[in-house]
Structure formats: C-alpha cells, structure tokens
Design a protein around this motif. Structure first.
Motif, PDB file in Angstrom:
ATOM      1  N   ARG A 259       0.794  -1.265   0.063  1.00 17.88           N
ATOM      2  CA  ARG A 259      -0.092   0.210  -0.170  1.00 17.88           C
ATOM      3  C   ARG A 259       0.736   1.194   0.019  1.00 17.88           C
ATOM      4  O   ARG A 259       1.301   1.677   0.971  1.00 17.88           O
ATOM      5  N   PRO A 260       1.394   1.733  -1.150  1.00 20.66           N
ATOM      6  CA  PRO A 260       2.273   2.799  -1.296  1.00 20.66           C
ATOM      7  C   PRO A 260       1.741   4.109  -0.311  1.00 20.66           C
ATOM      8  O   PRO A 260       2.709   4.691   0.117  1.00 20.66           O
ATOM      9  N   THR A 261       0.509   4.419  -0.216  1.00 15.92           N
ATOM     10  CA  THR A 261       0.213   5.670   0.545  1.00 15.92           C
ATOM     11  C   THR A 261       0.569   5.409   1.921  1.00 15.92           C
ATOM     12  O   THR A 261       0.989   6.344   2.671  1.00 15.92           O
ATOM     13  N   ASP A 262       0.088   4.238   2.248  1.00 13.21           N
ATOM     14  CA  ASP A 262       0.399   3.913   4.087  1.00 13.21           C
ATOM     15  C   ASP A 262       1.949   3.617   4.256  1.00 13.21           C
ATOM     16  O   ASP A 262       2.316   4.197   5.230  1.00 13.21           O
ATOM     17  N   LEU A 263       2.450   3.095   3.162  1.00  9.51           N
ATOM     18  CA  LEU A 263       4.152   2.906   3.468  1.00  9.51           C
ATOM     19  C   LEU A 263       4.691   4.334   3.397  1.00  9.51           C
ATOM     20  O   LEU A 263       5.572   4.681   4.221  1.00  9.51           O
ATOM     21  N   ARG A 264       4.345   5.282   2.455  1.00  8.79           N
ATOM     22  CA  ARG A 264       4.925   6.674   2.403  1.00  8.79           C
ATOM     23  C   ARG A 264       4.630   7.417   3.817  1.00  8.79           C
ATOM     24  O   ARG A 264       5.311   7.924   4.239  1.00  8.79           O
ATOM     25  N   LYS A 265       3.369   7.152   4.242  1.00  6.09           N
ATOM     26  CA  LYS A 265       3.167   7.715   5.624  1.00  6.09           C
ATOM     27  C   LYS A 265       3.998   7.226   6.802  1.00  6.09           C
ATOM     28  O   LYS A 265       4.489   7.825   7.645  1.00  6.09           O
ATOM     29  N   LEU A 266       4.374   5.791   6.617  1.00  5.85           N
ATOM     30  CA  LEU A 266       5.102   5.272   7.641  1.00  5.85           C
ATOM     31  C   LEU A 266       6.714   5.769   7.748  1.00  5.85           C
ATOM     32  O   LEU A 266       7.247   6.236   8.757  1.00  5.85           O
ATOM     33  N   VAL A 267       7.023   5.915   6.294  1.00  7.87           N
ATOM     34  CA  VAL A 267       8.632   6.479   6.316  1.00  7.87           C
ATOM     35  C   VAL A 267       8.625   8.000   6.305  1.00  7.87           C
ATOM     36  O   VAL A 267       9.746   8.398   6.329  1.00  7.87           O
ATOM     37  N   LYS A 268       7.646   8.759   6.410  1.00  6.18           N
ATOM     38  CA  LYS A 268       7.575  10.328   6.275  1.00  6.18           C
ATOM     39  C   LYS A 268       8.610  10.669   7.473  1.00  6.18           C
ATOM     40  O   LYS A 268       8.347  10.363   8.559  1.00  6.18           O
ATOM     41  N   SER A 269       9.441  11.696   7.023  1.00  6.06           N
ATOM     42  CA  SER A 269      10.423  12.215   8.079  1.00  6.06           C
ATOM     43  C   SER A 269       9.941  13.247   8.659  1.00  6.06           C
ATOM     44  O   SER A 269       9.060  14.215   8.062  1.00  6.06           O
ATOM     45  N   ASN A 270      10.390  13.645   9.846  1.00  2.00           N
ATOM     46  CA  ASN A 270       9.832  14.676  10.708  1.00  2.00           C
ATOM     47  C   ASN A 270      11.257  15.421  10.668  1.00  2.00           C
ATOM     48  O   ASN A 270      11.261  16.613  11.519  1.00  2.00           O
ATOM     49  N   GLY A 271      12.017  15.389   9.719  1.00  2.37           N
ATOM     50  CA  GLY A 271      13.055  16.578   9.647  1.00  2.37           C
ATOM     51  C   GLY A 271      14.385  15.909  10.229  1.00  2.37           C
ATOM     52  O   GLY A 271      15.606  16.578  10.007  1.00  2.37           O
ATOM     53  N   GLU A 272      14.387  14.690  10.884  1.00  3.55           N
ATOM     54  CA  GLU A 272      15.872  14.251  11.565  1.00  3.55           C
ATOM     55  C   GLU A 272      16.519  13.855  10.314  1.00  3.55           C
ATOM     56  O   GLU A 272      16.232  12.997   9.391  1.00  3.55           O
ATOM     57  N   ASP A 273      17.915  13.682  10.644  1.00  2.00           N
ATOM     58  CA  ASP A 273      18.880  13.146   9.712  1.00  2.00           C
ATOM     59  C   ASP A 273      18.769  11.593   9.750  1.00  2.00           C
ATOM     60  O   ASP A 273      18.771  11.066   8.545  1.00  2.00           O
TER      61      ASP A 273
END
Length: 342
Positions: A259-273
């Motif tokens: 599920r690309p949409t859900d996977l994209r949400k999972l890996v979404k970065s909060n700005g951390e390196d």
C-alpha cells in the motif's frame, strides 16, 4: 535513571538477543559482561530492569529479552553507529558511479543495494521536485485511435499516459492543443503547472469539443511527476524473520508494503537526519522497526532512504550503513545534476 551496571546489562541483553534471538539468563550474561559481578547481582539488576519495563520474560523461560521500551532506550542513549568496512564503502561508490539515464534509476538502485547489503526490506524516496521545470509535452501516435502523451522535465524524467482519441478528433487538432499547452507551461515549476492547465481549458475546448478527458490525462501525468517516487526492494527478506506463529504478522507487513500511500506515511520524515521507529510507533502487531535517513541532492530538496526489519535488527550496523549511504547518494546526485546541467 539507570546505573552504569544496569546500562551494561541492558546493552548486553540487547546485543545477545540481536545475535542469537533467544532469552539470556544471568549465568550466560555473566560471561558476556565487560565487568565482573556475581550471578546473584546480575539477577537483582535484571529484576530492577524488568520492573522499569526495559526487559521482560518470554513465555516460561527464566531468561530475559529486551522490551520495546528497552529498545527505545538503547537507540536513544546507548547506540553507537558502526563504521563501515572500506570494502563495503568502495562497493557502494562503485555501484553508484555507473552511468544513469535519470535520477529515478539512481534512487531505485539505492534501495536494491541497501536490501542486498542488510538482508532487510529497503525503501528509497526520490527528492521532492520543487525546482524541476517542465520542458514540454509530447505526443506519440500509437495507431488504433490511441496516442501517448509524454511529459519531459528538466531533471531528465519522462512520464507518460495513453489516451484514446474519439473518432471525431483529428491528429492536427491534438497537435494544436499540445502547442497551446506548451506555450502555457514550458519553463514553469511542476508545482505551478496545474493552475496553468486549468486556465488553458477554455482555449483547449475551442479545439476539442469534449476536452475533459484530454485535460484529465495531462493532470494524471502531472500528478505522477510531482508525487514522490518510492522504490521498495527485498520484500522477500521478511520471510527470513518468520516464526511459526507469525504468519498473520507477515501478511500484515506484506499488505503494508503493497500500500504505497500507507508506506509513504510510515517512512515520512520529521526532519531528522536519522530516525528510528520501533514497531509500537506505527503498528505494535507487526514486531518490526524502521530506520530512515534523509539525504540532500543539492538541487531539488531532500530524499529519504530507509530499512524495514525486525525489532531485534542490528541497529548499529543499519545506522552505520544508512549514514554512509546518505553521504554517497548525496554526492552521486549532486554530481549527476552538475553533469546534466553542463
């Protein structure tokens, strides 16, 4: 606040569970600790760590394994990234030094390499394309009342979609529409193209009686071009960590990856390196963790590379790998754009 001895014991328990995947008791732990203490003292300290939620019993075994809280404490306070072997760094550089037709090929290869080198699931996201501009739409006749509409952008990317031509529309009409749209959008950043396409609808309608489907085709192509491109490699590696009673968890994880949409949400970065999400951060039923790192391509923004693996993964190795990879990937993309723009 944990004492130095408790920290040593917690670290040893986590390292043992990572290497062996089995609970460890006080006698075995005594052999692995860098400090000399009695087995009774170790049991007392283990009891204290258990009360604080950092370790736990597994089934009826007298040994202990790390809890999710223990992993989180370890990642936040005790973990030291491994430095990669020179041969591994050389392999990464050599692989990324090939000739590539477009950025997507580099980003996709990074996921393949990460998966091969870690034996985990690897995910890579293409950098945002805020500075990419449109070089033009093209039309390719396919026959049988079909044409392929192409979008070419300044980073070398090409998106396409097939459009079925109504019988009352002729090729010269479509060519006129392409010229009209190109006059409106060539040279614009991708983020501004949609607005100009909408403005062009009345003029397009003067050439095409029913222009909605044709305009929708352009919108779909543009959406694919603007959207972050995600590449996943090593999905089959999930099976290496399956236990007999984990089939439902594996099905859930496979479903998430698909599920690309859900996977994209999972890996979404909060700005951390570099960021680590222990499994209860996203779905406690999966018993998997995600380690991600952002990279800068020096031109269009930040992309992301990530490893999805079991909770007892080799965090030090994985973070060391991602640290090196993000640096090498940034260098390769910066070099790609430099050569592309010359």
């Amino acid at each position: 606040m944990l004492t130095d001895r408790q920290l040593s014991i917690l670290k040893a328990i986590i390292q043992n569970y990572t290497d062996v995947g089995q609970p460890i008791g006080s006698k075995k732990l005594q052999e692995q600790l860098p400090i000399h203490v009695s087995s009774a003292t170790i049991r007392n300290e283990m009891a204290a760590l258990e009360r604080q939620g950092f370790i736990m019993k597994q089934h009826s075994s007298s040994g202990r394994i790390p809890s999710l809280e223990g992993y989180r404490y370890y990642v936040d306070n005790l973990l030291e990234p491994d430095k990669l072997d020179c041969n591994v760094v050389s392999r990464i550089r050599k692989s990324l030094n090939n000739e590539f037709a477009k950025v997507d090929d580099i980003v996709a290869l990074s996921a393949q390499l990460l998966s091969q080198m870690t034996n985990y699931v690897a995910i890579s996201l293409k950098p945002c394309s805020n500075d990419v501009v449109v070089e033009g739409f093209r039309l390719v006749p396919l026959g049988n009342q079909q044409v392929m509409v192409l979008l070419v952008t300044s980073d070398g990317s090409v998106e396409n979609q097939i459009f079925s031509i109504p019988e009352n529309i002729h090729g010269d009409q479509l060519e006129a529409v392409i010229r009209l749209i190109n006059e409106e959008v060539v040279g614009l950043p991708l983020s501004e193209v949609s607005e100009h396409l909408i403005k062009a609808i009345p003029q397009v309608s003067s050439y095409l009686r029913d222009s909605n489907d044709f305009i929708e085709t352009f919108g779909n192509i543009l959406d694919k071009a603007v959207r972050e491109h995600m590449y996943v490699s090593g999905k089959h590696n999930v099976l290496d960590f399956v236990q007999d009673d984990d089939l439902e968890k594996v099905k859930s994880l496979y479903s998430l990856i698909d599920r690309p949409t859900d996977l994209r949400k999972l890996v979404k970065s909060n700005g951390e390196d570099v960021a680590v999400k222990i499994n209860d951060d996203h779905d406690s039923a999966l018993n998997y963790s995600l380690v991600s790192a952002t990279y800068d391509d020096g031109n269009h923004g930040h992309g992301l590379i990530a490893i999805l693996g079991p909770t007892n993964m080799h965090y030090s190795q994985v973070i060391g790998m991602l640290d090196t990879f993000r640096d090498e990937l940034s260098k390769r993309l910066i070099n790609y754009y430099r050569n592309f723009n010359e």
